[in-house]
Design a protein around this motif. Structure first.
Motif, PDB file in Angstrom:
ATOM      1  N   GLY A 168       0.786  -1.227   0.000  1.00  0.00           N
ATOM      2  CA  GLY A 168       0.000   0.000   0.000  1.00  0.00           C
ATOM      3  C   GLY A 168       0.812   1.267   0.000  1.00  0.00           C
ATOM      4  N   ASP A 169       2.140   1.176   0.209  1.00  0.00           N
ATOM      5  CA  ASP A 169       2.956   2.390   0.241  1.00  0.00           C
ATOM      6  C   ASP A 169       2.894   3.155  -1.077  1.00  0.00           C
ATOM      7  N   ALA A 170       2.837   2.445  -2.195  1.00  0.00           N
ATOM      8  CA  ALA A 170       2.836   3.115  -3.495  1.00  0.00           C
ATOM      9  C   ALA A 170       1.473   3.721  -3.821  1.00  0.00           C
ATOM     10  N   GLU A 171       0.404   3.192  -3.248  1.00  0.00           N
ATOM     11  CA  GLU A 171      -0.948   3.660  -3.589  1.00  0.00           C
ATOM     12  C   GLU A 171      -1.525   4.664  -2.595  1.00  0.00           C
ATOM     13  N   ILE A 172      -0.941   4.788  -1.404  1.00  0.00           N
ATOM     14  CA  ILE A 172      -1.538   5.646  -0.385  1.00  0.00           C
ATOM     15  C   ILE A 172      -1.468   7.106  -0.813  1.00  0.00           C
ATOM     16  N   ARG A 173      -2.537   7.861  -0.558  1.00  0.00           N
ATOM     17  CA  ARG A 173      -2.588   9.288  -0.850  1.00  0.00           C
ATOM     18  C   ARG A 173      -3.148  10.020   0.379  1.00  0.00           C
ATOM     19  N   HIS A 174      -2.662  11.252   0.581  1.00  0.00           N
ATOM     20  CA  HIS A 174      -3.050  12.045   1.746  1.00  0.00           C
ATOM     21  C   HIS A 174      -3.567  13.404   1.282  1.00  0.00           C
ATOM     22  N   LEU A 175      -4.634  13.863   1.918  1.00  0.00           N
ATOM     23  CA  LEU A 175      -5.123  15.224   1.735  1.00  0.00           C
ATOM     24  C   LEU A 175      -5.217  15.871   3.115  1.00  0.00           C
ATOM     25  N   TYR A 176      -5.027  17.197   3.171  1.00  0.00           N
ATOM     26  CA  TYR A 176      -4.913  17.876   4.455  1.00  0.00           C
ATOM     27  C   TYR A 176      -5.913  19.017   4.572  1.00  0.00           C
ATOM     28  N   ASP A 177      -6.172  19.387   5.829  1.00  0.00           N
ATOM     29  CA  ASP A 177      -7.155  20.422   6.159  1.00  0.00           C
ATOM     30  C   ASP A 177      -8.520  20.046   5.579  1.00  0.00           C
ATOM     31  N   VAL A 178      -8.918  18.814   5.853  1.00  0.00           N
ATOM     32  CA  VAL A 178     -10.168  18.271   5.312  1.00  0.00           C
ATOM     33  C   VAL A 178     -11.266  18.388   6.361  1.00  0.00           C
ATOM     34  N   GLY A 179     -12.430  18.817   5.932  1.00  0.00           N
ATOM     35  CA  GLY A 179     -13.580  18.915   6.814  1.00  0.00           C
ATOM     36  C   GLY A 179     -14.859  18.599   6.076  1.00  0.00           C
ATOM     37  N   LEU A 180     -15.913  18.384   6.824  1.00  0.00           N
ATOM     38  CA  LEU A 180     -17.211  18.032   6.247  1.00  0.00           C
ATOM     39  C   LEU A 180     -17.848  19.265   5.612  1.00  0.00           C
TER      40      LEU A 180
END
Length: 426
Positions: A168-180
């Protein structure tokens, strides 16, 4: 982007592999989930029967035992670019394009809540509406949370230049300052197997204040570097390096036509807390090869410094372009320095984290007997100017120098600089 997994603020929200396993063992087949590596990728035991390991399990709520999972049906918003610009018409022909800017990224999810009854569905909706609030910061300055997804079924993309790695290291993605942005809403409800199970379709929308889609840090430079054992550089001023840089002279100026003298520049304001002058320093280096960087994605740095047993003064982290991947100790061109990070003071036992992904700097200090205090440090740019978060738009390679006053550098002081690739689409 794959719709089979979502984690928000450290809480699992969607997990198709878990939902398929739990529903199947309860007697409801919802089709074959082709991705069976999620549990290994996120560090879970193999999914089998609903028990207290489920993220929604609540021993005080019997209805939680009939909630079988959240199954991702569709997601949109990752394949749209947030860049826009507003051209301004000129008086003559054409227009001034104006700066390009990125707006927030809106990600719309469609999921199914699988339950064994109406009371269980009510609990599932309660849990989903709560977990989507994230960390539920009450402070107005709360910027949101981290969201983790996979670009594809984890384990299907080979890792590059790592000699291995976790699934999963190659596929993981992160987004920041996320809210509903838009809370969960039930759009359809189906009763299956003669009413033994309920399949409720629910939609909700999340917004990311930082619109970029981040990868994991590059795996080639994740090790900590000792600052206390760096070589001594005696009686220098790190800011003097810029005095060797010459500004190019205009080549189209007529030498027979004198240029009027400009008025003297006003003195440049400088913070009284910014340290200047000569000193004795320890200097450590980190080298990043252009071959370890993404050929197309830009990257941002994440700086982490542990001060160790003593306070640290006049910390300087300087980035140099190194496209030829030359040894950093032979690097001699002072004018290629592309960014400086200056911090005048860090207390003993503290950890500085300057995160280019969210563009925030934090110092964590242990408090006795328990607890940790956090503070926002004052960060300066080149020669005490205003600090601007650096980005590296192409794989130029880097030499990273870390300077600190030798008499304020503990033997156990360490640092590392992570480079994190990011993209506008995914």
């Amino acid at each position: 982007m794959w719709d089979g997994y979502l984690q928000l603020a450290g809480n699992e929200v969607i997990n198709n592999a878990r939902a398929v396993a739990y529903a199947g063992n309860a007697g409801l087949s919802i089709g074959c989930e082709p991705c069976d590596s999620v549990a290994e990728a996120v560090g879970d035991d193999p999914y089998w029967t609903l028990d207290e390991t489920a993220p929604w399990w609540d021993a005080a709520s019997p209805a939680s035992k009939g909630f079988l999972g959240v199954y991702g049906i569709d997601v949109s918003g990752f394949n749209s670019n947030t860049i826009s610009r507003t051209p301004t018409p000129l008086i003559g022909q054409g227009a001034a394009l104006g700066p390009a800017r990125r707006g927030q990224r809106e990600v719309a999810w469609t999921v199914a809540l699988i339950t064994t009854g109406e009371a269980e569905l009510s609990y599932a909706l309660e849990w989903l509406s709560t977990v989507l609030l994230g960390s539920q910061c009450s402070d107005r300055t709360c910027a949101g949370d981290e969201m983790c997804v996979f670009s594809a079924c984890p384990g299907t993309t080979p890792l590059r230049n790592t000699g291995g790695g976790q699934v999963g290291d190659a596929e993981i993605r992160h987004l920041y300052d996320v809210g509903l942005l838009s809370g969960p809403s039930v759009t359809e409800k189906q009763y299956l197997r003669g009413g033994q199970f309920i399949w409720a379709t629910v939609s909700f929308t999340l917004a990311a204040g930082k619109p970029w889609i981040y990868h994991d840090p590059l795996p080639s430079n994740v090790d900590w570097v000792s600052l206390g054992s760096g070589p001594i550089v005696p009686t220098v001023d790190p800011d003097q390096v810029y005095q060797q840089c010459l500004e190019p002279k205009p080549c189209a100026v007529d030498p027979m036509c004198g240029v009027p003298a400009l008025p003297p520049k006003p003195p440049r304001p400088l913070s009284p807390c910014y340290t200047t002058g000569l000193g004795t320093f320890r200097r450590s280096r980190i080298q990043v090869s252009p071959l370890d960087e993404s050929a197309w994605l830009e990257s941002v740095p994440v700086l982490e410094v542990r001060t160790g047993k003593t306070e640290m003064r006049r910390l300087l982290v300087r980035f140099w372009a190194n496209p030829q991947n030359n040894p950093c100790d032979s690097y001699s061109d002072p004018c290629n320095a592309c960014a400086d990070i200056n911090v005048s003071y860090l207390p003993a036992g503290s950890t500085l984290r300057m995160d280019g992904r969210v563009q925030r700097a934090v110092v964590e200090c242990p408090q006795y007997p328990i607890g940790t205090a956090t503070s926002t440090p004052t960060v300066y740019g080149t020669k005490g100017d205003l600090f601007q978060w650096p980005t590296f738009p192409c794989p130029t390679g880097l030499c990273i120098e870390i300077w600190s006053r030798s008499d304020f550098t503990a033997p156990d002081a360490t640092a590392r600089v992570l480079l994190v690739p990011r993209a506008d689409l995914g």
